[in-house]
Design an enzyme around this catalytic site. Structure first.
Site, PDB file in Angstrom:
ATOM      1  N   SER A 560       0.955  -1.364   0.044  1.00 29.23           N
ATOM      2  CA  SER A 560      -0.024  -0.039   0.004  1.00 29.23           C
ATOM      3  C   SER A 560       0.817   1.361  -0.064  1.00 29.23           C
ATOM      4  CB  SER A 560      -0.925   0.025   1.174  1.00 29.23           C
ATOM      5  OG  SER A 560      -1.991   0.836   1.069  1.00 29.23           O
ATOM      6  N   HIS A 675      -8.184  -4.612  -1.048  1.00 33.23           N
ATOM      7  CA  HIS A 675      -6.981  -4.256  -0.589  1.00 33.23           C
ATOM      8  C   HIS A 675      -6.150  -5.175   0.143  1.00 33.23           C
ATOM      9  CE1 HIS A 675      -4.119  -1.005  -0.172  1.00 33.23           C
ATOM     10  NE2 HIS A 675      -4.233  -0.950   1.028  1.00 33.23           N
TER      11      HIS A 675
END
Length: 703
Positions: A560, A675
């Site tokens: 991320s 995610h």
């Protein structure tokens, strides 16, 4: 756009950049941002196949995958508490039989005795099969004090957007005609048994530029959502609106927060009669943490009222709801080596989990009802360990907390002030750690700052050996060492496999995280981002200096925000690193604010639309930083098509540009998982085996 020779980079780590980028519509790989586009998905399938051919057919891959799956599915895992509901405790459990998981409950006393008696509440796999949906569990919000009615959130395929439905814990069924919200990035909480506060997608104009809800409405039972009454609104340029609630004794305190930026939030509280939500004196830079004894506990990210940043402060809820003058009282101020991480309340104690030089400590805070002052006492749990508060048992003034190290499996304790911690569940060792060691070390960054890191390797190792360094460096998120079967994050037992091979695994606490409180984060914010990259370089160079590893034999890993980190690091110091792992990564700092939730991160990175911000963003943006004629270390990019937070276009475009310039790229894009890139343990196990194979191929087998 970076114009610097490798020699200059090696000597000084300095970079220069042209603070000008091509118009955004001139990006040659813009078509890869079309998430479900046929051309883009054909490209994804081709690259997935190429990586599979290189990795999955390798000797040892299937053994790694099988072992990783066994570790992840092992039913000897901690049954961590979800919520204590009266005399029951809930848990969400995943194993080989239940890959998507079961939400279940046990009598509390049986659970504390280490002999839980589980009853299934919701079987997510069975629910998905019945409803023909790939449901991923997002949680349950059950209304105290009877916890009969719950709001159940599930996501199709693991996206951030989910579906919310009302469920009855006594009948174990969804409520016919109950509250139901369609799929959206919603925020919802109980105001009372027949009323919800709901922030969701109400149609055109109801979402912010960051694609989060802008409007909060009060929804009454038995009425259509379209008739819900607006109680608060944000601005289109805000991050978004959120609703949440705390229970203090028999009183429920619902609240509304307006996220103006990622780090500034206005909090509204119900007025005396609860009909309206009014502004509060809470600074917009503070974070709301807990409610206890009529006090709202907030965490200061900046100095306020002569109280230093990093402190906990208590404010009277009754005074705020009546719009009276509010006493501002310090509850706890940590030392310079400490950082307050988690806060939880039982009926009479405010429990604080802090880091002390990145090692966990527990504190019990009590408020004197006469003076309003707070006292604190350290509650010993485990030395030199990572500690986490897992749950609370309010009426018993007891918390459930875990303690673990890289080599010691987690133990769940019931902790009460003044009593020896009671072990509820201790896991047996998953691996033999007798020939392994862990050290905490400090590297010196470019500006002289000492950067902590944890080094795991075989005892007596003389080196240099290949090393894997994982780091994050952003959004106040501290990196703390957990059991090696889960290191690094989202890569399963990769860290364990790597150390067993005779190599070194490193977890680095670089600036940008929360290892030492707000100042540690702010030291790498916006124009100071280079500090986090310099910190990572310093850790790698310290491994070389101390003989642990060698240049070209160090792999770096980041997810991320960590994708920005390792992307910048590999373009700045291609001489230092031999391989890169980048998961669900952010790469294009010129367009990041135009992609999915990217606009919400402007407070962290800066606004590329502003020339003065692009001037520093352009110096490290990984996508724009790729230069022709430079050989970069091979990179493994993993992500999910259904990631609706970090756009898959970041990884796709980065891979395409690297390959265009002749660099070696391994690419694996899962369809599901969101995610987290892991809808179930099967995907996680494949990822661990693939990453292990990648590291062996690039750092061990290549000469």
């Amino acid at each position: 756009m970076i114009r610097a020779s490798l020699a200059a980079l090696a000597l000084s780590c300095s970079i220069t950049a042209v603070a000008v980028a091509a118009p955004q519509d001139k990006d040659p790989y813009l078509w890869l941002e079309n998430i479900e586009g046929t051309k883009a998905l054909d490209w994804v399938k081709k690259e997935n196949a190429a990586t599979d051919k290189l990795i999955t057919s390798r000797p040892g891959f299937e053994a790694d995958r099988k072992r990783a799956r066994e570790i992840l599915d092992d039913d000897r895992q901690i049954a961590e508490p979800g919520e204590v509901m009266g005399d029951r405790v809930t848990n969400f459990w995943r194993d080989a039989t239940n890959p998507r998981g079961i939400w279940r409950q046990s009598p509390l006393d049986a659970y504390l005795a280490g002999k839980p008696v589980w009853t299934t509440l919701i079987d997510v796999d069975a629910l998905g099969k019945t409803e023909k949906q790939s449901w991923v569990w997002h949680g349950a919000d059950c209304l105290a004090p009877d916890y009969k009615r719950c709001l159940i959130s599930v996501s199709p395929g693991g996206t951030d957007a989910d579906v919310v439905r009302e469920w009855d814990r006594t009948t174990k069924s969804f409520v016919d005609g109950g509250f139901t919200l369609p799929q959206a990035k919603s925020s919802v909480t109980w105001e009372d048994a027949d009323t919800l506060l709901v922030a969701t997608d109400y149609g055109a104009g109801s979402m912010t530029a960051s694609v989060y809800p802008r409007i909060v409405k009060r929804w009454k039972r038995g009425t259509p959502l379209a008739s819900a009454v607006t109680v608060a609104e944000g601005e289109p340029e805000d991050v978004g609106m959120n609703v949440f609630a705390f229970t203090d004794g028999d009183k429920r305190w619902p609240m509304i927060s307006r996220g103006k930026t990622f780090y500034t939030t206005d909090v509204k509280l119900p007025n005396v009669d609860g009909a309206q939500y009014i502004s509060s004196i809470i600074p917009d830079t503070a974070s709301v943490r807990e409610v206890i004894d009529g006090q709202l506990i907030i965490f200061l990210n900046k100095d306020w009222a002569n109280i230093p940043a990093g402190s906990l402060v208590s404010l009277s809820l009754a005074d705020m709801s009546a719009d009276r003058q509010v006493p501002i009282v310090t509850a706890m101020t940590p030392t310079k080596a400490q950082a307050i991480e988690n806060v939880s309340a039982t009926d009479n104690i405010l429990w604080v989990k802090a880091l002390d030089d990145v090692e966990g400590k527990l504190f019990a805070l009590r408020r004197d009802p006469k003076t309003g002052n707070w006292s604190q006492k350290e509650v010993p749990l485990a030395a030199n360990a990572t500690v986490n508060i897992a749950g609370t048992i309010g009426k018993r003034d007891t918390i459930l907390a875990t303690a673990e190290t890289m080599l010691m499996p987690p133990t769940l304790y019931a902790v009460s002030e003044g009593k020896a911690p009671q072990a509820v569940q201790s896991l047996p060792a998953t691996f033999d750690a007798r020939d392994m060691s862990v050290e905490k070390r400090f590297a010196t960054s470019r500006d002289g700052t000492k950067i902590p890191y944890f080094l795991a390797r075989k005892k007596g190792a003389t080196g240099p050996v290949p090393a894997l360094v994982h780091a994050y460096g952003g959004f106040r998120a501290a990196q703390t060492p957990g059991y090696l079967t889960g290191q690094p994050y989202r890569a399963g037992p990769l860290g364990l496999f790597w150390v067993e091979d005779g190599n070194a695994y490193v977890l680095a606490g670089i600036r940008g995280g929360g290892e030492y409180g707000p100042a540690w984060h702010q030291a790498a914010l916006r124009e100071k981002r280079q500090n986090s990259f310099d910190d990572l370089h310093a850790v790698a160079e310290d491994l070389v200096k101390t003989g642990v590893s060698a240049k070209g034999k160090i792999a770096i890993s980041g997810r991320s925000n960590g994708g920005v980190l390792v992307g910048a690091a590999m373009t700045q110091r291609s001489d230092l690193y031999g391989a890169v792992i980048s998961g669900s990564p952010i790469k294009d700092m010129w367009r990041y604010d135009k992609m999915l939730a990217g606009a919400s991160w402007v407070a962290e990175y800066g606004d590329p639309e502003l020339p003065e911000d692009w001037a520093f963003l352009s110096k490290y943006s990984p996508y724009q930083g790729i230069r022709k004629g430079v050989k970069y270390p091979p990179i493994f990019l993993y992500l999910s098509t259904k990631d609706d937070r970090v756009h898959p276009g970041h990884a796709r475009k980065y891979a395409a540009r690297l390959m265009e310039n002749g660099n070696r790229v391994y690419y694996h894009e899962y369809i599901e998982g969101g995610h987290s890139v892991g809808a179930d343990h099967a995907e996680d196990a494949v990822r661990a085996a693939m990453l292990h194979g990648f590291l062996l191929r690039e750092l061990v087998e290549k000469k």
